[in-house]
Design a protein around this motif. Structure first.
Motif: not given
Length: 478
Positions: A341-347, A381-383, A393-397
């Motif tokens: 869920p780090a990015s609201s657009v790219y999960q 970038r957030k992803l 688990s909420r961090s970026g990949i």
């Protein structure tokens, strides 16, 4: 075993073959331990290769998840020969119109013409002050931060040796010799450009006259106070430019942080504005992703090779069934295929064109990734880079993969612990092998001793039998 032996002569038995056969049976535990050691060594080697591949993957993950990669900016110019741009930390995207009215210059003077570079220049002392001349060179103001430079000149000095003495000062000015049709001239330049880096030269001439054009005074440059055969060729001046209409003056042709995080290098005067654009360095991001996927694929392929069974060749990888290797393989696949869920657009990675293949490797759809960067770089970038300190688990990949590689390579990590365990097993196996080999050696020694005793006994019996036989034959004849 001895290479030459007499065992069996007394008994008539093939003792060497008997002992060899018996020792093959006795040696089976040693062979079993040696086979086990070879297997352990193969696993240690395989884990060494995995550790190296994981280290490369860790380095790639650190770069991909690093803010520096995503914040990197790139400068471009519509006329790089006139104005070029480089970026550093703190640069922000923007467009700038740069006009160059004047380049920064360094003061330069040249002496009168001498017959050659070995001509005498007189004697005395030259003193050099660094500072600022006014516009018509009638007033000089020395910089308080610079001390007066002094050069002692003897009657033995020539243009060449004077040049070397000036250059040996190491600051302020430098000197060179120019040869033209009229002879040799001493050329002296400011080491730095700008109005505040000009210089004045005064002479204390050994001939007693400091203001004429003979002797050492001919090399002085102090227009308000003395005439001289030395000529000003270029005054020191500052660069003059405008950036988006804002006037800028600089002692050098390198404008650092006039625009934060951006260095503009001026190379020529312009007749119209040069467009300078500062934008995200997407090439650096794409290179980081390429390096990451290559490192991941090398690691995934190695894990697959080491843990699989090849039915065609009927051979198993060194780590087939190894719980540590299988667990690493499973965790890696789960992480690259997970959502965040780090990015609201790219999960997911696949949402930006990075997909997991059937063979466990990653493939990149460059078109899809480029589109994502152009449309919403902040969310991409957030992803990859977002960090949640309370819930990993909420961090970026990218961050999750970096932390995973950190953990397995740590002192108590899976790879380190498993390798240490295997080394301990190998050490125990070596100890058991040494003991088993000692037992085998004892058995062989005992067998040889027993057969040697048998030989002795059989020889004695054979000799007695021969004696009795001979006696009987003698009696019969009598």
């Amino acid at each position: 075993m001895a290479s030459v032996t007499s065992l069996g002569i007394g008994s008539g038995l093939n003792v060497e073959d008997i002992i060899t056969s018996l020792m093959k049976v006795e040696n089976r535990p040693v062979e079993s331990l040696q086979t086990k050691a070879a297997g352990i060594n193969a696993k240690i080697s395989a884990f060494g290769a995995l550790t190296s591949a994981m280290s490369s993957f860790q380095s790639a993950a650190v770069t991909l998840a690093g803010i520096g990669t995503w914040n990197a900016m790139n400068g471009s110019s519509s006329n790089s020969s006139a104005v070029s741009a480089t970026t550093s930390t703190g640069a922000s995207a923007g467009n700038y119109a740069v006009e160059v009215q004047a380049l920064a210059t360094a003061q330069s003077i040249s002496s009168k013409s001498y017959t050659s570079a070995t001509s005498s220049v007189g004697s005395g002392t030259l003193k050099i002050d660094i500072g600022n001349w006014n516009s018509d060179n009638t007033t000089f103001t020395a910089n308080s931060s610079n001390k007066t430079l002094s050069v002692e000149v003897t009657a033995a000095d020539t243009l060449t040796t004077l040049r070397d003495k000036i250059n040996a000062l190491g600051s302020g000015v430098n000197a060179s010799i120019l040869n033209d049709a009229s002879g040799a001239r001493l050329v002296i330049n400011s080491r730095d450009t700008g109005t505040d880096n000009g210089f004045r030269i005064t002479a204390t001439d050994g001939d007693g006259t400091n203001t004429d054009n003979t002797g050492l005074s001919a090399l002085a440059y102090d227009p308000p106070n003395a005439t001289s055969a030395t000529t000003l060729r270029q005054s020191g001046s500052n660069a003059q430019a405008t950036i988006n209409g804002l006037p800028v003056s600089s002692a050098s042709n390198t404008l650092s942080n006039v625009v934060e995080g951006v260095t503009l290098t001026l190379g020529a005067k312009t007749t119209s504005a040069v467009s300078v654009s500062i934008s995200a360095d997407t090439d650096k991001i794409k290179k980081a992703l390429t390096t990451f996927t290559e490192a991941y694929n090398s690691l995934a392929t190695l894990l697959s090779t080491q843990t699989k069974y090849d039915a065609d060749s009927q051979t198993a990888g060194a780590l087939q069934g190894d719980s540590t290797a299988v667990s690493l393989q499973r965790q890696l696949r789960n992480l690259v295929g997970a959502s965040t869920p780090a990015s609201s657009v790219y999960q997911t990675l696949s949402s930006v064109g990075v997909t997991l293949q059937a063979d466990g490797t990653l493939a990149v759809d460059n078109t899809k990734f480029d589109t994502a960067l152009k449309s919403n770089m902040g969310e991409v970038r957030k992803l990859f880079t977002a960090t949640d300190l309370t819930n990993s688990s909420r961090s970026g990949i990218g961050t999750q993969l970096r932390k995973f590689s950190d953990s397995v390579l740590s002192v108590q990590g899976a790879l380190t612990s498993r390798t240490e365990s295997l080394n301990q097993s190998l050490s125990r196996n070596d100890t058991e092998t040494s003991k088993a080999e000692a037992r085998v050696a004892d058995v062989e020694k005992r067998l040889r001793a027993q057969y040697a005793a048998l030989d002795t006994k059989m020889s004695s019996l054979t000799a007695l039998n021969t004696y009795i036989t001979n006696q009987i034959e003698a009696w019969n004849k009598a």
